[in-house]
Design a protein around this motif. Structure first.
Motif, PDB file in Angstrom:
ATOM      1  N   THR B  61       0.841  -1.203   0.000  1.00  0.00           N
ATOM      2  CA  THR B  61       0.000   0.000   0.000  1.00  0.00           C
ATOM      3  C   THR B  61       0.872   1.247   0.000  1.00  0.00           C
ATOM      4  O   THR B  61       0.607   2.220  -0.701  1.00  0.00           O
ATOM      5  CB  THR B  61      -0.907   0.005   1.261  1.00  0.00           C
ATOM      6  OG1 THR B  61      -1.595  -1.228   1.306  1.00  0.00           O
ATOM      7  CG2 THR B  61      -1.882   1.149   1.242  1.00  0.00           C
ATOM      8  N   ARG B 134      -8.944  -0.891  -5.106  1.00  0.00           N
ATOM      9  CA  ARG B 134      -8.843   0.084  -4.003  1.00  0.00           C
ATOM     10  C   ARG B 134     -10.214   0.707  -3.760  1.00  0.00           C
ATOM     11  O   ARG B 134     -11.018   0.834  -4.691  1.00  0.00           O
ATOM     12  CB  ARG B 134      -7.839   1.187  -4.363  1.00  0.00           C
ATOM     13  CG  ARG B 134      -6.440   0.678  -4.597  1.00  0.00           C
ATOM     14  CD  ARG B 134      -5.746   0.328  -3.306  1.00  0.00           C
ATOM     15  NE  ARG B 134      -4.659  -0.608  -3.537  1.00  0.00           N
ATOM     16  CZ  ARG B 134      -3.909  -1.120  -2.576  1.00  0.00           C
ATOM     17  NH1 ARG B 134      -4.150  -0.833  -1.315  1.00  0.00           N
ATOM     18  NH2 ARG B 134      -2.934  -1.953  -2.865  1.00  0.00           N
ATOM     19  N   GLU B 138      -9.972   5.559  -0.524  1.00  0.00           N
ATOM     20  CA  GLU B 138      -8.510   5.542  -0.698  1.00  0.00           C
ATOM     21  C   GLU B 138      -8.099   6.335  -1.938  1.00  0.00           C
ATOM     22  O   GLU B 138      -7.172   7.146  -1.900  1.00  0.00           O
ATOM     23  CB  GLU B 138      -8.046   4.085  -0.894  1.00  0.00           C
ATOM     24  CG  GLU B 138      -7.456   3.439   0.328  1.00  0.00           C
ATOM     25  CD  GLU B 138      -6.996   2.011   0.014  1.00  0.00           C
ATOM     26  OE1 GLU B 138      -5.879   1.688   0.415  1.00  0.00           O
ATOM     27  OE2 GLU B 138      -7.749   1.237  -0.614  1.00  0.00           O
TER      28      GLU B 138
END
Lengths: 223, 169
Positions: B61, B134, B138
């Motif tokens: 991430t 995602r 985000e």
């Protein structure tokens, strides 16, 4: 469009990705059998998603070693740049002035200079026909192979300098994943250098330690 | 920890994630040369801040985020450069290189071509949502735009891509 389609349509993309909540999923499943338009739409979204998720090409083979080379160069550069530039330039100027004074002294150039390490390293490098920079420069060489300068290359008068980034494994062997930093401009000379380097072996400084370096070969060999 | 130890520790992360980050960069930029530069800059930046990364989040991430930032900065500077020096329309610049156009005879090539025709921000939103799975929140945070904008652009981009892709098939 069926009036129900207006509520179903925004859900189709998430339905194609299996991201719907249970209640939404039931809503879509109830609607689909009676609506060919939404069925087609969902099918196309599923196809699009599967194509989007199809595996991408891997990074080029030199990618990892290239990044490591850049990282190490940046790290060394960063430590250098922390020093004030004025001090560096003052130092360079003083060193040049001192060198000029010493080199003008005949006794220094004829008697003292040959005893200094700098000269002996240069002479040694010239004798060896290669130069290594980076942490691997401090390693002892257990086995080395000189690049072949073939008769046909000599006849064609092919010349050049090659710089190769290499890594050593924990045994001291050269990692086959080599990266040409600077090419000779002739494929045959580059291949000869790469082939030779792959056979080199170093003595690791410490157990389980890998190292890296940039080796320079000259064609024709300077020794 | 010495700088060499840091690099050695970072090397395993690099080897694990290089293909994924390169793939993301390729999807975002649609150009192999640019993807290599973006991915390389991502890892160089990541290594510079490796000691600050405490492992609070997944390294993947963290790397994705850096990669998106690197790509975003390149797009912004390209837009600025084009504004001052080159008033060519953006869609023409986003076309894939000629060599790829000639080989556009399979689904993958068609999709690449269709993606390259999208606006860079729209492409990024779609790739992050559909390829990387995602969340909209985000994506909104990474691109610094409201969540509502992400959702509306996502829906618009899907329609546009469906049309572009459908026309080529």
């Amino acid at each position: 469009m069926n009036p129900d389609c207006k509520t179903i349509d925004p859900l189709l993309a998430d339905a194609a990705a299996d991201r719907l909540a249970e209640i939404e999923q039931q809503h879509v499943e109830r609607h689909l059998p009676s609506c060919t338009s939404c069925q087609t739409s969902l099918q196309r979204l599923r196809l699009l998603r599967s194509d989007l998720k199809s595996p991408m090409p891997s990074a080029p083979v030199w990618f990892t070693s290239n990044v490591l080379y850049q990282v190490r160069r940046r790290k060394e550069g960063r430590y250098r740049s922390q020093k004030p530039r004025v001090a560096i330039w003052t130092g360079v100027t003083c060193a040049t002035a001192l060198a000029m004074v010493f080199l003008s002294d005949k006794q220094f150039t004829t008697r003292l200079l040959p005893r200094m390490n700098l000269v002996s390293i240069e002479t040694q490098n010239a004798k060896r026909g290669f130069e290594i920079t980076g942490p691997a420069a401090s390693l002892k060489i257990a086995h080395q192979v000189s690049p072949e300068y073939s008769e046909s290359a000599r006849q064609q008068n092919l010349t050049g300098v090659i710089e190769i980034y290499f890594m050593t494994d924990t045994e001291g062997a050269v990692d086959p994943n080599l990266r040409v930093v600077k090419t000779t401009g002739h494929k045959v000379l580059d291949q000869s250098a790469l082939h030779a380097l792959q056979q080199w072996k170093f003595v690791p400084n410490a157990p389980n330690k890998t190292d890296w370096g940039v080796i320079t070969f000259h064609f024709p060999p300077s020794f | 920890m010495s700088k060499e130890d840091t690099v050695n520790e970072f090397e395993s992360v690099l080897r694990t994630w290089s293909d994924r980050i390169y793939g993301l960069a390729l999807r975002l930029s649609c150009r192999t040369d640019e993807a290599e530069e973006i991915a390389q800059e991502t890892f160089v930046k990541a290594c510079e801040h490796w000691e600050d990364f405490q492992g609070d989040s997944d390294p993947g991430t963290w790397l994705y985020r850096i990669c998106v930032n690197v790509w975003k900065n390149r797009v912004r500077s390209e837009v600025r450069r084009r504004f001052w020096f080159d008033r060519q329309p953006q869609a023409a610049e986003a076309e894939p290189p000629p060599s790829r156009k000639l080989e556009a005879n399979d689904r993958r090539q068609c999709l690449d071509k269709a993606l390259a025709r999208l606006e860079p921000d729209d492409r990024a939103i779609l790739v992050m949502r559909e390829v990387e799975d995602r969340s909209c929140e985000e994506i909104a945070e990474w691109l610094d735009i409201p969540v509502g904008t992400v959702k509306s652009r996502l829906s618009r981009t899907r329609e546009k891509l469906k049309k572009l892709y459908g026309d080529m098939e």
